[in-house]
Design an enzyme around this catalytic site. Sequence first.
Site, PDB file in Angstrom:
ATOM      1  CG  ASP A  72      -4.220  -1.929   0.110  1.00 10.56           C
ATOM      2  OD1 ASP A  72      -3.325  -2.464   0.789  1.00 10.56           O
ATOM      3  OD2 ASP A  72      -4.363  -0.694   0.029  1.00 10.56           O
ATOM      4  CB  SER A 123      -0.951  -0.046   1.203  1.00 14.24           C
ATOM      5  OG  SER A 123      -2.022   0.849   1.040  1.00 14.24           O
TER       6      SER A 123
END
Length: 390
Positions: free
Chosen positions: A257, A116
């Site tokens: 993610d 991320s």
Amino acid sequence: MSEKIDGTHEDGSSQSTAASRLLLSTNIWSAAPTSPPAPKPAPVPPAPPPATIVQAPAPVITTAAPLARTRPQQWPPRKLSVALQGGGTFAAFTWGVLERLLEEPSIEFDTISGASAGAINALLLACGLAEGGREGARNRLNRFWTRLMHEASFRSLMLVGGFSPAGSSVAFGPTLRSGQFDPFDLDPLRQALSRDINFAALRDAKCPKLLIAATRIRDGQQQIFGNDAITADVALASTCPPLVHCAVEIDGEAYWDGGFGGNPPLLKLAQQSTTADLLIVQVTPTRDSYVPITLAAIDRRLDQIAANAALKAEIAAIEWAQAHAAPALRLSKIAAEDSVDGLAQRSSTDLGRGFIRLLHRSGREAAERWLGATGAAPQRALPAAEPALA
């Protein structure tokens, strides 16, 4: 303050075997470590004459003493591998940590993992080192985060993955789902990443080894992308909030993610690293003294717990390996919550300049304390490195 989880340190070439011994001697990759086999019982002697009865001695089971932990012989380390956690704008703390580490000419970066927002910091660091050395990496990080503050837009937040799945649903309602409607075109995000990261430079021999995580939707497994496979799509996948925009497809697979599967990847870092010194930069808080009541507060706390769950498990596995198989491995952690009061109550989508500058400054100070943790490094005056925020 920074936390250090120390094992016995072996200087020189022996460091390069620590991760290999960790992997070969344990089974932490696919299952829990297995117990050592029980010792074989002593053989029973032949039966004695009737007049004499001899009792065979019972087998003796001994337990190995814990490995001694000694003071590190070299500090700061000459070579370092870093694991960079994601957490939206909290990752500005990592910017400060990296900036301070880049000012130490004796430290080389070996392997860098990230998920991320941690992946974005990892890419900026590696690309900057490959193209412009330490100063190039500092300038690239500074330019990216300064621009993020100036723009302060929703699209900017998407670049650093500042949205939890539940939080996105609360904020935008059930109709704004990635499978139904994608209000934010990915092309501007891809262009923004390409503006700051030269993905071709990541394959240069001067570039540190990279491990960028994304979550494969089909089976929920963590997918690690190395230097040769990293593209703008990989960076977007690692920061893709599921309820805000569509999944990112790479080679026929859809990804979300990277923070869901490992935030950041640590065991893989230990496997790939050629140095025994590993540093985790943890930006998502683990502690909160308040019991949340509102929906937003509950969501924020759930997001923090989920973001740290995989990391805690991987740290426990590394600690077990330190005690049983890889005593040379030296694991350290710098946590943002130890430097920023009330971080658990703050939002990881806060793009306020004052907040970003606080995180950046706190990261620098935390790295300074970490560098002087053993007392071997003299205290240094921090150079003026605050970004220009006109």
